[in-house]
Design an enzyme around this catalytic site. Structure first.
Site, short mmCIF file in Angstrom:
data_model
loop_
_atom_site.label_atom_id
_atom_site.label_comp_id
_atom_site.label_asym_id
_atom_site.label_seq_id
_atom_site.Cartn_x
_atom_site.Cartn_y
_atom_site.Cartn_z
N CYS A 60 2.95 -4.94 7.00
CA CYS A 60 2.71 -4.47 5.29
C CYS A 60 3.88 -3.97 4.58
O CYS A 60 5.11 -3.51 5.37
CB CYS A 60 1.65 -3.65 5.46
SG CYS A 60 0.20 -4.35 5.87
N HIS A 67 0.86 -1.09 -0.17
CA HIS A 67 0.09 0.04 -0.01
C HIS A 67 1.03 1.32 -0.02
O HIS A 67 2.22 1.20 0.24
CB HIS A 67 -1.03 -0.05 1.26
CG HIS A 67 -0.16 -0.10 2.59
ND1 HIS A 67 0.07 1.10 3.18
CD2 HIS A 67 -0.08 -1.14 3.43
CE1 HIS A 67 0.84 0.83 4.23
NE2 HIS A 67 0.47 -0.46 4.46
#
Length: 395
Positions: free
Chosen positions: A123, A107
């Site tokens: 992440c 992301h």
């Protein structure tokens, strides 16, 4: 009806071809390098810097795929699911989200300074422009491979082989000179990497590029010259161009030509045609490209990633080691000279079929049984290279 069936078949084929093309794309993430590489088959498409998980919340390694894609995703605090941040400047996910496994995803970020560091809860963070570019290039189902490799070897844009050594951010991987050499040997350039320089690069572990040289696949008569002889011994078989000099691997060429080869005084390589200065690097023997005609009666040229060689005429006049003109070149029986101190560093690559060494303790007389074997062929390859025990390259 036939037209409809034909259209359905055409559309099915079109989607199948599209699916095959898409299946070639893959995302490769190296946590140690903190980089994300998008490839399409063997082609590099794009390389992006990333931020990855903190030491106490590391990004998991493994094989995944893009499961979902979302534009302008909201962020939900995993510790407090009732707390949600809508898309915008304060959203930790930026403006793009690609789920790869559970709560893990690729992301954007509202903290671009965190890219290149171990900062997330697991992440993969990307700069906004980068994640939007990647988002548009991949589809749901694109494979994602996450590894932790401190040593990376690759071919640079100019064709040179380059390696990088990254810091051990997670403390997962010890790296030593032997390990780095094992990677470089797979690319055929390990002999040209100085061990002291490798040791210094490990100490720094700064991820800076270290250039070795251009490597070419050696080919004769349309076939790659093998690196292994009939006894299973391995020799580097890449042609390496470094600092303006092109180095040819002597032993594989001799094997391919079924030619006897001798290594004299750690300085000279000799065949039935003549002798030239040899170059020893980590137990591997090379010659300068300019000497190929003298030693092997071949010529070669670079073409794309290949170095192609061809034999020249056999009817040549050469002088033997005794200084007498031999006329038409014939296979000569070459035997390695003995080292006066008894050391076996003079490596015999082929036997003298006509001369026996009476010193049974001399390890330089290799494969002497071939000299008394009535069935042995004059052109039979019998290559034996002995290397110092300290050498990292096995013969």
């Amino acid at each position: 009806m036939r037209i409809i069936i034909t259209m359905v078949l055409m559309l099915t084929a079109l989607f199948s071809i599209s699916g095959l093309a898409q299946a070639e794309k893959k995302i490769l993430i190296n946590l140690a390098a903190r980089s994300l590489l998008l490839v399409d088959g063997n082609k590099r498409v794009a390389l992006y810097p990333i931020g990855v998980g903190k030491v106490n919340t590391p990004t998991p390694t493994g094989y995944y795929k893009i499961m979902t894609k979302e534009v302008n995703p909201p962020w939900i605090d995993p510790s407090h699911p009732e707390y949600e941040v809508p898309s915008g400047a304060n959203n930790p996910l930026g403006y793009r989200w690609m789920q790869i496994h559970g709560n893990y995803g690729i992301h954007g970020t509202n903290k671009p300074d965190s890219i290149g560091h171990y900062v997330s809860n697991g992440c993969i963070r990307m700069r906004e422009a980068d994640v939007e570019d990647l988002f548009d290039r991949v589809e749901i189902g694109t494979p994602v491979e996450i590894t932790y490799n401190r040593v990376v070897v690759e071919k640079a844009d100019d064709g040179r082989i380059v390696y990088y050594i990254y810091p051990d951010g997670y403390g997962w991987q010890n790296v030593d000179v032997k390990y780095v050499n094992s990677w470089l040997n797979m690319w055929g350039v390990g002999a040209f990497a100085d061990d002291n320089e490798i040791s210094k690069a490990i100490s720094k572990s700064d991820g800076n590029a270290i250039y070795i040289g251009k490597a070419y696949t050696l080919e004769m008569d349309g076939h790659e010259i093998p690196a292994t002889d009939q006894n299973g011994r391995h020799f580097d078989n890449k042609v390496v161009e470094r600092e303006g000099i092109t180095y040819l691997p002597a032993v594989p060429i001799a094997m391919a030509l079924e030619m006897k080869l001798e290594w004299r005084h750690h300085t000279t390589l000799a065949t039935r045609y003549g002798e030239v200065s040899g170059i020893e690097r980590k137990g591997q023997l090379y010659i300068n490209e300019d000497d190929a005609n003298v030693l092997f009666r071949i010529e070669g040229w670079k073409e794309d990633n290949f170095y192609r060689i061809r034999k020249l005429g056999e009817e040549v006049e050469v002088y033997g080691s005794d200084g007498n003109e031999n006329g038409t070149a014939q296979p000569s029986d070459i035997n390695s000279e003995n080292n006066n101190n008894g050391n076996n560093n003079n490596e015999t690559l082929n036997n003298d079929d006509n001369q026996n060494n009476n010193d049974e303790s001399n390890n330089n007389d290799v494969n002497s049984e071939n000299s008394t074997d009535d069935n042995s062929s004059e052109n039979e390859v019998s290559v034996d290279v002995q290397t110092d025990e300290s050498s990292n390259t096995a013969a």
